[in-house]
Design a protein around this motif. Structure first.
Motif, PDB file in Angstrom:
ATOM      1  N   GLN A 120      -1.626  -0.280  11.311  1.00 46.52           N
ATOM      2  CA  GLN A 120      -2.748  -0.429  12.233  1.00 46.52           C
ATOM      3  C   GLN A 120      -4.081  -0.474  11.477  1.00 46.52           C
ATOM      4  O   GLN A 120      -4.964  -1.270  11.812  1.00 46.52           O
ATOM      5  N   VAL A 121      -4.217   0.362  10.469  1.00 49.76           N
ATOM      6  CA  VAL A 121      -5.459   0.406   9.688  1.00 49.76           C
ATOM      7  C   VAL A 121      -5.671  -0.887   8.916  1.00 49.76           C
ATOM      8  O   VAL A 121      -6.815  -1.282   8.657  1.00 49.76           O
ATOM      9  N   SER A 122      -4.580  -1.569   8.567  1.00 51.34           N
ATOM     10  CA  SER A 122      -4.711  -2.826   7.819  1.00 51.34           C
ATOM     11  C   SER A 122      -5.531  -3.864   8.574  1.00 51.34           C
ATOM     12  O   SER A 122      -6.044  -4.814   7.970  1.00 51.34           O
ATOM     13  N   ALA A 141     -11.394   4.610   6.095  1.00 52.16           N
ATOM     14  CA  ALA A 141     -10.697   3.528   5.402  1.00 52.16           C
ATOM     15  C   ALA A 141     -11.581   2.293   5.246  1.00 52.16           C
ATOM     16  O   ALA A 141     -11.528   1.607   4.227  1.00 52.16           O
ATOM     17  N   ILE A 142     -12.407   2.019   6.255  1.00 52.83           N
ATOM     18  CA  ILE A 142     -13.247   0.827   6.181  1.00 52.83           C
ATOM     19  C   ILE A 142     -14.296   0.969   5.076  1.00 52.83           C
ATOM     20  O   ILE A 142     -14.653  -0.016   4.413  1.00 52.83           O
ATOM     21  N   SER A 149       0.830  -1.208   0.000  1.00 55.68           N
ATOM     22  CA  SER A 149       0.000   0.000   0.000  1.00 55.68           C
ATOM     23  C   SER A 149       0.862   1.255   0.000  1.00 55.68           C
ATOM     24  O   SER A 149       0.558   2.237  -0.693  1.00 55.68           O
ATOM     25  N   LEU A 150       1.950   1.231   0.756  1.00 58.66           N
ATOM     26  CA  LEU A 150       2.869   2.374   0.784  1.00 58.66           C
ATOM     27  C   LEU A 150       3.647   2.479  -0.520  1.00 58.66           C
ATOM     28  O   LEU A 150       3.876   3.581  -1.034  1.00 58.66           O
ATOM     29  N   LEU A 151       4.049   1.330  -1.058  1.00 62.48           N
ATOM     30  CA  LEU A 151       4.821   1.312  -2.295  1.00 62.48           C
ATOM     31  C   LEU A 151       4.029   1.904  -3.455  1.00 62.48           C
ATOM     32  O   LEU A 151       4.590   2.567  -4.344  1.00 62.48           O
ATOM     33  N   VAL A 152       2.724   1.681  -3.456  1.00 57.17           N
ATOM     34  CA  VAL A 152       1.854   2.223  -4.513  1.00 57.17           C
ATOM     35  C   VAL A 152       1.339   3.610  -4.133  1.00 57.17           C
ATOM     36  O   VAL A 152       1.315   4.532  -4.960  1.00 57.17           O
ATOM     37  N   GLY A 153       0.943   3.772  -2.879  1.00 57.95           N
ATOM     38  CA  GLY A 153       0.275   4.993  -2.458  1.00 57.95           C
ATOM     39  C   GLY A 153       1.162   6.217  -2.378  1.00 57.95           C
ATOM     40  O   GLY A 153       0.727   7.322  -2.748  1.00 57.95           O
ATOM     41  N   ILE A 154       2.405   6.067  -1.931  1.00 59.11           N
ATOM     42  CA  ILE A 154       3.282   7.239  -1.785  1.00 59.11           C
ATOM     43  C   ILE A 154       3.644   7.854  -3.134  1.00 59.11           C
ATOM     44  O   ILE A 154       3.575   9.087  -3.292  1.00 59.11           O
ATOM     45  N   PRO A 155       4.039   7.064  -4.154  1.00 61.85           N
ATOM     46  CA  PRO A 155       4.255   7.684  -5.476  1.00 61.85           C
ATOM     47  C   PRO A 155       3.002   8.362  -6.022  1.00 61.85           C
ATOM     48  O   PRO A 155       3.084   9.435  -6.636  1.00 61.85           O
ATOM     49  N   THR A 207      -7.727  -5.000  -0.633  1.00 63.60           N
ATOM     50  CA  THR A 207      -7.182  -4.272   0.512  1.00 63.60           C
ATOM     51  C   THR A 207      -6.043  -3.365   0.087  1.00 63.60           C
ATOM     52  O   THR A 207      -5.967  -2.200   0.497  1.00 63.60           O
ATOM     53  N   VAL A 208      -5.145  -3.884  -0.736  1.00 66.93           N
ATOM     54  CA  VAL A 208      -4.006  -3.089  -1.207  1.00 66.93           C
ATOM     55  C   VAL A 208      -4.495  -1.895  -2.025  1.00 66.93           C
ATOM     56  O   VAL A 208      -4.008  -0.770  -1.850  1.00 66.93           O
ATOM     57  N   VAL A 209      -5.465  -2.118  -2.901  1.00 66.42           N
ATOM     58  CA  VAL A 209      -5.993  -1.025  -3.725  1.00 66.42           C
ATOM     59  C   VAL A 209      -6.637   0.046  -2.852  1.00 66.42           C
ATOM     60  O   VAL A 209      -6.372   1.251  -3.002  1.00 66.42           O
ATOM     61  N   ALA A 210      -7.479  -0.366  -1.916  1.00 69.45           N
ATOM     62  CA  ALA A 210      -8.185   0.587  -1.059  1.00 69.45           C
ATOM     63  C   ALA A 210      -7.219   1.381  -0.181  1.00 69.45           C
ATOM     64  O   ALA A 210      -7.320   2.614  -0.089  1.00 69.45           O
ATOM     65  N   LEU A 211      -6.287   0.692   0.453  1.00 72.87           N
ATOM     66  CA  LEU A 211      -5.336   1.387   1.320  1.00 72.87           C
ATOM     67  C   LEU A 211      -4.359   2.235   0.524  1.00 72.87           C
ATOM     68  O   LEU A 211      -3.860   3.254   1.021  1.00 72.87           O
TER      69      LEU A 211
END
Length: 218
Positions: A157-159, A66-67, A28-34, A90-94
């Motif tokens: 934690q949100v995961s 997030a939920i 999620s961080l690898l996709v979301g941060i860029p 989950t990965v897409v949403a987060l």
């Protein structure tokens, strides 16, 4: 002693769930941060339409729990013939949630870059794109890094909300063990300790890194 024996028995199953949680968080961080960096840059372009659309996306992403995002991706996309398994959903949403929040963090970092450096680059005739690539983005990202690291802990934690999708992450595994043993307090305590093993050292790391960065910038 009986509690320790139970914890040893449950640990392999909970550790497998923790590994799923870590994988979800990392991806999620690898996709979301860029994506967040892209949104931060788009929010500053000259086109008013692009800025407005970008800000709408950011505000929706930040304002939606997030939920709810998890439920929309997992249960909503099949209406458009897009079916995702619980892990991918989950990965897409987060990732979407991460991109919305980190865009504001990164944008604040970009704005913190001294104007003098940008003016000096302009005076030297450096192209605007190169100024962003080699001066503004690297420095802004470095300034934002401690906050991004803290946000990474939050995403871990949100995961845990992914248990609502049936993803066998840590909390889901803890509930499963509790349902079969009826020792909910004991197994949830163990799950909480496993989270703490990651989040507490992570918090210390963020704090120390922020102090070192503050000394460097000052």
């Amino acid at each position: 002693m009986e509690l320790l024996s139970d914890w040893l028995e449950w640990s392999p199953r909970l550790l497998s769930g923790l590994w799923v949680s870590v994988q979800v968080t990392a991806l999620s961080l690898l996709v979301g941060i860029p994506l967040g960096l892209g949104l931060a840059l788009l929010s500053s372009v000259k086109s008013r339409v692009v800025r407005i659309l970008t800000m709408i996306f950011i505000e929706v992403g930040r304002g939606m729990p997030a939920i709810v995002m998890l439920q929309m991706v997992y249960f909503g996309l099949p209406e458009f013939n897009i079916v995702l398994d619980s892990f991918t959903a989950t990965v897409v949403a987060l990732s979407l949630t991460t991109s919305a929040y980190t865009s504001e963090i990164i944008r604040a970092g970009l704005r913190a870059v001294p104007d003098g450096e940008i003016e000096a680059a302009d005076a030297l005739g450096i192209k605007r794109l190169d100024v962003m690539r080699f001066i503004v983005v690297p420095q802004g990202f470095r300034i934002a890094l401690p906050t991004l690291m803290g946000f990474a802990i939050l995403i871990l934690q949100v995961s845990s909300l992914a248990f609502t999708l049936g993803l066998p992450e840590l909390l889901s595994q803890a509930y499963s063990v509790g349902a079969s043993t009826f020792h909910y307090l004991e197994v949830l305590t163990l799950a909480g300790l496993m989270y703490l093993v990651i989040t507490v050292p992570g918090g210390w790391l963020v704090e120390n890194f922020e102090k070192r960065l503050s000394r460097h910038l000052s």
